[in-house]
Every structure is written in C-alpha cells, then in structure tokens.
Design an enzyme around this catalytic site. Structure first.
Site, PDB file in Angstrom:
ATOM      1  N   TYR A   1       0.843  -1.193   0.000  1.00 36.06           N
ATOM      2  CA  TYR A   1       0.000   0.000   0.000  1.00 36.06           C
ATOM      3  C   TYR A   1       0.882   1.248   0.000  1.00 36.06           C
ATOM      4  O   TYR A   1       1.864   1.324   0.730  1.00 36.06           O
ATOM      5  CB  TYR A   1      -0.886  -0.015   1.243  1.00 36.06           C
ATOM      6  CG  TYR A   1      -2.258   0.552   1.022  1.00 36.06           C
ATOM      7  CD1 TYR A   1      -3.334  -0.267   0.710  1.00 36.06           C
ATOM      8  CD2 TYR A   1      -2.478   1.918   1.125  1.00 36.06           C
ATOM      9  CE1 TYR A   1      -4.607   0.260   0.518  1.00 36.06           C
ATOM     10  CE2 TYR A   1      -3.743   2.450   0.934  1.00 36.06           C
ATOM     11  CZ  TYR A   1      -4.805   1.627   0.619  1.00 36.06           C
ATOM     12  OH  TYR A   1      -6.051   2.140   0.424  1.00 36.06           O
TER      13      TYR A   1
ATOM     14  N   CYS B   1     -12.452   0.641   9.500  1.00 35.01           N
ATOM     15  CA  CYS B   1     -13.127  -0.668   9.494  1.00 35.01           C
ATOM     16  C   CYS B   1     -12.234  -1.781   8.956  1.00 35.01           C
ATOM     17  O   CYS B   1     -12.109  -2.844   9.566  1.00 35.01           O
ATOM     18  CB  CYS B   1     -14.433  -0.587   8.720  1.00 35.01           C
ATOM     19  SG  CYS B   1     -14.273  -0.289   6.934  1.00 35.01           S
TER      20      CYS B   1
ATOM     21  N   SER C   1     -11.455  -2.857   2.443  1.00 35.78           N
ATOM     22  CA  SER C   1     -12.668  -3.677   2.484  1.00 35.78           C
ATOM     23  C   SER C   1     -13.124  -4.090   1.088  1.00 35.78           C
ATOM     24  O   SER C   1     -13.579  -5.223   0.882  1.00 35.78           O
ATOM     25  CB  SER C   1     -13.793  -2.922   3.200  1.00 35.78           C
ATOM     26  OG  SER C   1     -14.084  -1.701   2.537  1.00 35.78           O
TER      27      SER C   1
ATOM     28  N   HIS D   1     -17.911  -0.940   3.746  1.00 33.89           N
ATOM     29  CA  HIS D   1     -17.696  -1.258   5.161  1.00 33.89           C
ATOM     30  C   HIS D   1     -17.487  -2.754   5.333  1.00 33.89           C
ATOM     31  O   HIS D   1     -17.989  -3.575   4.545  1.00 33.89           O
ATOM     32  CB  HIS D   1     -18.894  -0.806   5.991  1.00 33.89           C
ATOM     33  CG  HIS D   1     -18.702  -0.959   7.475  1.00 33.89           C
ATOM     34  ND1 HIS D   1     -17.718  -0.300   8.167  1.00 33.89           N
ATOM     35  CD2 HIS D   1     -19.354  -1.722   8.389  1.00 33.89           C
ATOM     36  CE1 HIS D   1     -17.779  -0.633   9.452  1.00 33.89           C
ATOM     37  NE2 HIS D   1     -18.759  -1.493   9.603  1.00 33.89           N
TER      38      HIS D   1
ATOM     39  N   HIS E   1     -16.915  -4.481  14.987  1.00 33.78           N
ATOM     40  CA  HIS E   1     -16.381  -3.626  13.920  1.00 33.78           C
ATOM     41  C   HIS E   1     -15.962  -2.269  14.471  1.00 33.78           C
ATOM     42  O   HIS E   1     -16.291  -1.898  15.598  1.00 33.78           O
ATOM     43  CB  HIS E   1     -17.408  -3.456  12.803  1.00 33.78           C
ATOM     44  CG  HIS E   1     -18.643  -2.672  13.198  1.00 33.78           C
ATOM     45  ND1 HIS E   1     -19.437  -2.014  12.293  1.00 33.78           N
ATOM     46  CD2 HIS E   1     -19.218  -2.432  14.411  1.00 33.78           C
ATOM     47  CE1 HIS E   1     -20.439  -1.408  12.906  1.00 33.78           C
ATOM     48  NE2 HIS E   1     -20.327  -1.656  14.191  1.00 33.78           N
TER      49      HIS E   1
END
Length: 346
Positions: free
Chosen positions: A128, A248, A267, A301, A313
């Site tokens: 990333y 999340c 996600s 999410h 969560h």
C-alpha cells in the site's frame, strides 16, 4: 546531481557509524526493485500516517507528522468535523507501525512516497502506498539484517518500550501488532532491537516472542474475535491501523495479521478474496461486507462475525469499536457478502 547528493550522504553515514536516513534517489521506472538498501527504510515512529499527497496537513495534524509522534493528542485535538474531513477529502491512505519496512518510491522535499511491505494492494505489488515525512524513517544495517529473524510482537492494545529491564525509563509507546527483532530476555522482559540500531525492553505481559512469522499459532475464529474485543471502546480513525485507532478494514486486517494471516488492506478488496459463505453458514471470524444501494453497489464497510448473531467492527468517526447485532437496521439492508479467510473452516 543526484549522484553527488548520494555520495555526500554516504560520507555522512560513514562518519556517524552506519545510521542512514532517507537518501535522495531517482526512480526512472517509478518503482524500486530488489533489495537495494538505498530504496528501503523502516518506520521510526510508533505509527506513521501515510497521506494522499505531501504538504496537505492541517495545523491539527502536526502531532501525527513529527518524530516522535503523539497519536493520542492528534485524535483528542481533532473535532468531529476534522475527523470526517480526513475521509471526505480523501486525505489519508493508511498507517504503518514502528519497525515496518517500506519501499521508497519517490521524494519531494521533506516528504517521501513509500509502499508499506506487508500491506497487500492491487495498485502496487510492493504494498500500500502513500506520502509521509522523511523524518519518520530510518535505515540501519543491523536492524535490516535481523528484521526477518526471531521477533517480539506487541499483544496489548498499546505498550511502552523501556530503556532498561527494570522498567524505570519509558521509551516509545508501541501499538498492538508491532514486531521487533528479538535480542534476548529476562524473567519479565524481552530485549528488542529498535529501527535505529539501539535496544530496548518490552514487558512480557505486553508481548509474545516467535521464531518466525510462520510460528504464530493458527487461530480459530473465536481467537480472532477475542483479540478484537481488546479494542472495544477505542475510537475510530480513518485509515487507522493501530491500537491507537482503526478504520473498518484496518481493524479486520490487523486482527488477522496479528495471528499470522495476511489479507488485503481495503474492504473492497477483502470482499473479493477468501471463500464465499452463505448467511446461514457464518462462523466467528468470517468477514461481513456492506455496500451502497442496498448491498448492490460498491463495498464501503466490513465487520467481523462474532457469533450468536453479533458482529464486531470499527464503524465510523462518530463511534468506537463495538459489538452489535448483524441484523441492526442500517447495516443488514446493505449486507452484500460474507467471506471466510481461515483455512479448514476453523
């Protein structure tokens, strides 16, 4: 010009005994390759925050961009509106923990663009990517050589390092899932190597030692949920990847990685991997995904199934890590899929 600057910094390295801060390097191809030391470095702060562009920080963000950082102050000082701005304006990419290896992609003034090793991304095979202050990075030969050897991992939500095994002088406050090379131990402490080549001590009550990443015991779904419950009440942070605050997918990613399993960072990507699971077949540890347009649009999410019809969560900037029913209004209508990442349906 670039070669002259590199030679100057190389001479500096020799003078100070091997400690190398980020060199000026040119990447004509846009990505580094191999293990060239000039193109890798290690995070030298408790948590490094990666931004979408250099120089976009607001005054309130200063504690996150210093060395050392103060993530607690940063979070406490931000108003709700300032927290939401981080996501609405697309200011942040992700975070990286103390000692995490990064690949240097680009340099611009006092900022560098890096790819975080160990955070899979479809956008870059190295990890990333995002921008961070160069002052938060360091390179040290000794640390590099021991980085893949036996290590100590922080298992408490946060934990201090200490300058001595007597725990009298605090050092950096580390996040959960931080991994540092193992140097030795006493009855109550692990001796670890810091990214700058110095050593420190971590209480055994706050950490666990492993011979390798493969030596981390395979978890059950209940193990993952129990780990997640440590963070109940921790306030949300957009792009957060630490015991100081999660978003999340940062929450689900970290719960898995701390147990030796690496899943995608976001996600939307997590929702495309693993094994599909029917609603009636859910088990603890499975990931639930929620999408716009009543579950038919883009995933926005992710939560983890906690068993007994509940999910755990890190929801949004208004809330903390929580456990709520899967069928909670506002969520169940947007449930778009369930994925299992544990092998053998554990």
């Amino acid at each position: 010009m670039e070669m002259n600057r590199w030679l100057i910094r190389l001479l500096t390295v020799l003078l100070v005994g091997g400690l190398l801060y980020i060199p000026s390097v040119s990447h004509a191809a846009g990505k580094p390759h191999g293990k060239d030391k000039e193109k890798t470095a290690y995070i030298d702060v408790a948590v490094a925050t990666l931004w979408t562009a250099p120089g976009i920080l607001r005054p309130v963000d200063a504690p996150s961009a210093s060395n050392p950082v103060d993530i607690w102050q940063w979070k406490n000082d931000m108003s709700y509106e300032q927290q939401v701005q981080l996501s609405d304006d697309g200011m942040l990419e992700t975070q990286a923990l103390y000692g995490n290896k990064v690949h240097i992609l680009e340099e611009k003034g006092d900022w560098v663009k890096v790819a975080v090793a160990g955070q899979p991304s479809p956008g870059d095979e190295l990890g990333y990517t995002g921008w961070m202050p160069a002052s938060q990075l360091v390179y040290n030969n000794k640390f590099d050589k021991k980085a893949e050897k036996p290590f100590v991992m922080v298992t408490s939500p946060t934990a201090f390092m200490y300058q001595t095994p007597s725990f009298r002088h605090k050092d950096v406050e580390l996040s959960f899932n931080t991994k540092l090379p193992y140097l030795g131990e006493t009855k109550h402490a692990y001796r670890v190597l810091k990214p700058d080549g110095k050593h420190a001590w971590i209480k055994k009550n706050d950490a666990a030692g492993y011979k390798s990443k493969q030596a981390i015991p395979a978890p059950t779904g209940e193990d993952l949920v129990a780990t997640g419950k440590q963070f109940l009440g921790l306030h949300y942070l957009w792009a957060g990847m630490s015991g100081f605050g999660f978003d999340c997918s940062g929450f689900t990613f970290t719960m898995y990685q701390s147990h030796g399993i690496t899943i995608p960072r976001d996600s939307s990507v997590q929702a495309k991997h693993g094994q599909p699971v029917d609603f009636a077949e859910m088990k603890p540890g499975d990931l639930l995904f929620f999408a716009h347009d009543q579950g038919k649009g883009n995933v926005h999410h992710v939560a983890m199934y906690a068993g007994n019809g509940m999910m755990i969560h890190s929801p949004n900037s208004k809330k903390d890590v929580e456990i709520i029913p899967v069928k909670t209004k506002g969520y169940i209508e947007e449930l778009s899929g369930i994925r299992r990442y544990l092998p053998d349906h554990k």
